[in-house]
Design a protein around this motif. Structure first.
Motif, PDB file in Angstrom:
ATOM      1  N   GLU A 136      -6.514  -3.168   4.354  1.00  0.00           N
ATOM      2  CA  GLU A 136      -6.826  -4.036   3.221  1.00  0.00           C
ATOM      3  C   GLU A 136      -7.730  -5.206   3.647  1.00  0.00           C
ATOM      4  O   GLU A 136      -8.726  -5.504   2.997  1.00  0.00           O
ATOM      5  CB  GLU A 136      -5.499  -4.563   2.684  1.00  0.00           C
ATOM      6  CG  GLU A 136      -5.562  -5.181   1.326  1.00  0.00           C
ATOM      7  CD  GLU A 136      -4.170  -5.570   0.866  1.00  0.00           C
ATOM      8  OE1 GLU A 136      -3.318  -5.863   1.743  1.00  0.00           O
ATOM      9  OE2 GLU A 136      -3.931  -5.576  -0.345  1.00  0.00           O
ATOM     10  N   GLN A 144      -8.700  -8.520  -4.827  1.00  0.00           N
ATOM     11  CA  GLN A 144      -7.554  -7.625  -4.889  1.00  0.00           C
ATOM     12  C   GLN A 144      -7.887  -6.364  -5.689  1.00  0.00           C
ATOM     13  O   GLN A 144      -7.653  -5.238  -5.265  1.00  0.00           O
ATOM     14  CB  GLN A 144      -6.373  -8.384  -5.522  1.00  0.00           C
ATOM     15  CG  GLN A 144      -5.063  -7.641  -5.457  1.00  0.00           C
ATOM     16  CD  GLN A 144      -4.692  -7.310  -4.016  1.00  0.00           C
ATOM     17  OE1 GLN A 144      -4.720  -8.179  -3.142  1.00  0.00           O
ATOM     18  NE2 GLN A 144      -4.372  -6.060  -3.751  1.00  0.00           N
ATOM     19  N   THR A 187      -8.443  -2.453  -4.274  1.00  0.00           N
ATOM     20  CA  THR A 187      -7.623  -1.355  -4.796  1.00  0.00           C
ATOM     21  C   THR A 187      -8.505  -0.211  -5.296  1.00  0.00           C
ATOM     22  O   THR A 187      -8.258   0.956  -5.009  1.00  0.00           O
ATOM     23  CB  THR A 187      -6.733  -1.863  -5.948  1.00  0.00           C
ATOM     24  OG1 THR A 187      -6.048  -3.029  -5.496  1.00  0.00           O
ATOM     25  CG2 THR A 187      -5.733  -0.822  -6.369  1.00  0.00           C
ATOM     26  N   GLU A 210      -8.870   3.642  -3.841  1.00  0.00           N
ATOM     27  CA  GLU A 210      -8.724   4.816  -4.706  1.00  0.00           C
ATOM     28  C   GLU A 210      -9.915   5.748  -4.540  1.00  0.00           C
ATOM     29  O   GLU A 210      -9.763   6.958  -4.440  1.00  0.00           O
ATOM     30  CB  GLU A 210      -8.622   4.386  -6.170  1.00  0.00           C
ATOM     31  CG  GLU A 210      -7.191   4.197  -6.638  1.00  0.00           C
ATOM     32  CD  GLU A 210      -7.157   3.469  -7.970  1.00  0.00           C
ATOM     33  OE1 GLU A 210      -8.085   3.659  -8.785  1.00  0.00           O
ATOM     34  OE2 GLU A 210      -6.204   2.697  -8.189  1.00  0.00           O
ATOM     35  N   SER A 231      -5.188   5.182  -1.147  1.00  0.00           N
ATOM     36  CA  SER A 231      -4.220   4.270  -1.753  1.00  0.00           C
ATOM     37  C   SER A 231      -2.901   4.407  -0.998  1.00  0.00           C
ATOM     38  O   SER A 231      -2.502   5.516  -0.637  1.00  0.00           O
ATOM     39  CB  SER A 231      -4.014   4.623  -3.219  1.00  0.00           C
ATOM     40  OG  SER A 231      -5.261   4.560  -3.876  1.00  0.00           O
ATOM     41  N   GLU A 289      -2.842   0.386   2.601  1.00  0.00           N
ATOM     42  CA  GLU A 289      -3.287  -1.001   2.687  1.00  0.00           C
ATOM     43  C   GLU A 289      -2.867  -1.703   3.969  1.00  0.00           C
ATOM     44  O   GLU A 289      -3.646  -2.417   4.580  1.00  0.00           O
ATOM     45  CB  GLU A 289      -2.757  -1.812   1.492  1.00  0.00           C
ATOM     46  CG  GLU A 289      -3.454  -1.549   0.171  1.00  0.00           C
ATOM     47  CD  GLU A 289      -2.855  -0.371  -0.579  1.00  0.00           C
ATOM     48  OE1 GLU A 289      -2.040   0.355   0.028  1.00  0.00           O
ATOM     49  OE2 GLU A 289      -3.198  -0.173  -1.758  1.00  0.00           O
TER      50      GLU A 289
END
Lengths: 368, 259
Positions: free
Chosen positions: A97, A115, A119, A123, A128, A131
């Motif tokens: 992340e 954020q 995300t 994806e 996913s 992170e």
């Protein structure tokens, strides 16, 4: 490509390292939204082109423009360009992340947006849930995906990929090729992909630039590059090809000539204008050759008698090395047809070699 | 064969550690001259704490070691980054000069410092001591930090730049966190080097700023007092701990491997 506006251009760019010339008067246009591949053997200057676009190297001469604006003096961190490095270059002290968010943080994007974009990027690369993993806990393919997400999340105009798939194994590489191509279509970002792997280049690209010794050899669609290579280097670099040396006997019509190849006259097509007695290369791909099991030369047909010297079965095709005499060796590749009783040639067997008129590609010998 | 191996290894260990064992043992020995065991005692430890001149020298040593290590680490890390990342005139000379500094015998360095300070007319004391210690620690910092830096993926810096980081952000967010183990390790190494240096210190400090090794050295001239044994034992513990941390920090190469 729906529109053909030039996104990136090299105008007479030269680049020297110490005293050796890497690029001399190099010109290139890359269109907005295309998947552009720079293909060439190692040391041909393709990585230098990429590094010049990214801003890691500076030109000695010439101008590089992005969206019509000269970027020579704009440093890497201010160009609308992001790179996926060959060695991934993920930050080892940050988790997935944090790696992906790094660039957004540096440009001062608000936290909530970071954020959300991280995300989305995860994806996009199907990671996913990863992170909090650290890069050392990821496989090669996963690191690759993080590296792509880290660059794509910046929404660059141009995404540069430096031999990005070369470290992956064959199967994973093929899968990533498909995904990259889909990703590029979906995002509409211009991809500039550097590789020495011709198969990769052919399967993914809208257009390919073939480079050798710092020079652009040919730019074209994969089909043009494969079927109409403009010189011997490209013909040999892009897959296997058989080259017959011949001499023009006479012109038949506007695009057809009668050519003498070691005593055999063949009618060939050529878009170039040829004169009588011009030396030419007649090139035929191994899969375009027609091989027949015949003991003797058939009447009224022009082709070559040969002897099978080597054979290898690849699963999809049967590849043979055929000796045409006088030191001429050619390769053929035939699709397997289990029902054909004649298909299985044994070694030392005599065969008749021919090809469908028009499937050859002819260039003048001086065009090397 | 196996017995031979065990005997051989035992002999090496005895050879290496017997003197240290004797010293540590004597620090707890109530017999003053240490020829024989007079029973366990901690009185020498108490005596040491009461010995003001020794404790002052110890304080001086700690102060110089902390300051010298810190300065050497700051200067050394920046030097290493300069050598690693940038091209500048005399780059090669700079790095080989550091090696010469490291390979020079202490006595040569000591005399060089002394001659320099005399020529400049500087009076010997705290500042000259600190300067000399910082200088001889510097190459060890550069070597430790450089080794770690070389283990990194060289494209990390370009990747950061590509992701819009400024030079300062690259330094604070990428370089510094990644180099932290090496920086800490080289600080501990410098600290230990400074703490136990005798030769250079004895040349570059004056009588009013005595450091521990010199004080001990002059005490030993009139016979080994048990307090010296105690002090040596304590120093041994400190050095062992810092070296253990140094080894742990430099051994942890996981950060480098992940790419």
């Amino acid at each position: 490509m729906s529109d053909k506006s030039v996104l990136l251009a090299f105008n007479n760019v030269s680049k020297r390292f110490d005293s050796s010339d890497i690029l001399v008067d190099f010109n290139l246009d890359i269109y907005d939204g295309e998947f552009f591949t720079i293909l060439g053997p190692s040391g041909c200057g393709k990585t230098t082109v990429l590094r010049l676009i990214a801003g890691f190297e500076r030109t000695n001469d010439g101008v590089i423009t992005i969206d019509g604006k000269a970027v020579n003096d704009i440093p890497a961190e201010q160009r609308p360009v992001n790179t996926v490095f060959q060695s991934y270059a993920l930050f080892p002290h940050m988790n997935v992340e944090q790696n992906i968010a790094f660039g957004l943080k540096m440009t001062g994007v608000p936290k909530a947006e970071i954020q959300q974009r991280v995300t989305e990027a995860l994806e996009l690369v199907k990671l996913s849930g990863f992170e909090k993993r650290s890069p050392s806990q990821l496989s090669g393919g996963q690191k690759q995906r993080v590296a792509i997400a880290r660059a794509v999340v910046m929404r660059p105009r141009l995404l540069l990929l430096d031999e990005s798939l070369s470290a992956l194994d064959h199967k994973l590489r093929q899968q990533m090729q498909m995904e990259l191509k889909q990703m590029q279509r979906r995002l509409g970002i211009t991809f500039v992909y550097v590789t020495h792997d011709q198969e990769e280049a052919l399967s993914m690209s809208d257009r390919i630039l073939v480079m050798n010794n710092g020079q652009a050899q040919q730019i074209g669609t994969p089909r043009e590059i494969y079927e109409q290579p403009s010189n011997l280097f490209i013909a040999r670099f892009i897959g296997e090809i058989n080259v017959f040396d011949g001499t023009v006997i006479e012109k038949v019509n506007e695009f057809s000539y009668l050519v003498d190849i070691g005593g055999v006259s063949k009618k060939v097509r050529c878009d170039q204008r040829l004169q009588e007695n011009d030396p030419v290369h007649v090139m035929v791909r191994p899969e375009d050759l027609r091989i027949e099991y015949l003991e003797d030369k058939p009447q009224g047909r022009s082709g070559f008698m040969g002897i099978v010297v080597e054979r290898s079965y690849t699963g999809q095709t049967l590849d043979s090395l055929i000796d045409l005499g006088e030191g001429r060796m050619i390769q053929s590749s035939e699709f397997f047809n289990e029902d054909d009783p004649d298909f299985d040639y044994s070694i030392r067997q005599k065969v008749w070699v021919d090809w469908v008129e028009g499937w050859e590609h002819v260039i003048k010998k001086s065009a090397i | 064969m196996k017995a031979f191996r065990i005997i051989f290894i035992s002999l090496i260990l005895v050879f290496l550690y017997a003197p240290i064992a004797v010293l540590v043992g004597n620090s707890f020995n109530s017999s003053k001259y240490g020829q024989k065991w007079g029973g366990f005692t901690l009185k020498w430890y108490e005596k040491l704490l009461e010995n003001d001149s020794l404790m002052t020298a110890f304080g001086h040593s700690l102060l110089v070691a902390v300051l010298a290590a810190t300065t050497a680490v700051v200067v050394g890390t920046l030097m290493t980054l300069a050598i690693y990342r940038y091209r500048f005139p005399l780059k090669k000379t700079t790095s080989s000069a550091l090696f010469i500094l490291m390979m020079s015998p202490d006595i040569v360095l000591a005399i060089t410092f002394l001659v320099l300070f005399m020529a400049l007319g500087v009076s010997l004391g705290f500042w000259t001591l600190l300067l000399a210690h910082t200088t001889f620690c510097l190459p060890f910092v550069v070597i430790t930090v450089y080794a770690q830096l070389k283990g990194f993926n060289p494209y990390l810096f370009e990747a950061a730049k590509d992701l819009c980081a400024s030079e300062w952000q690259i330094f604070t967010r990428i370089v510094l966190p990644l180099l932290l183990p090496a920086i800490a390790a080289s600080w501990l190494l410098s600290f230990t080097l400074s703490l136990d240096d005798v030769i250079i210190s004895s040349f570059v400090t004056g009588p009013e700023y005595e450091v521990l090794p010199i004080r001990v050295f002059s005490m030993v001239k009139v016979g080994v007092s048990p307090e010296v044994n105690v002090l040596a034992t304590l120093l041994l513990v400190v050095s062992t701990i810092s070296i253990a941390i140094f080894v742990l920090l430099t051994k942890n190469k996981q950060l480098n491997k992940s790419n």
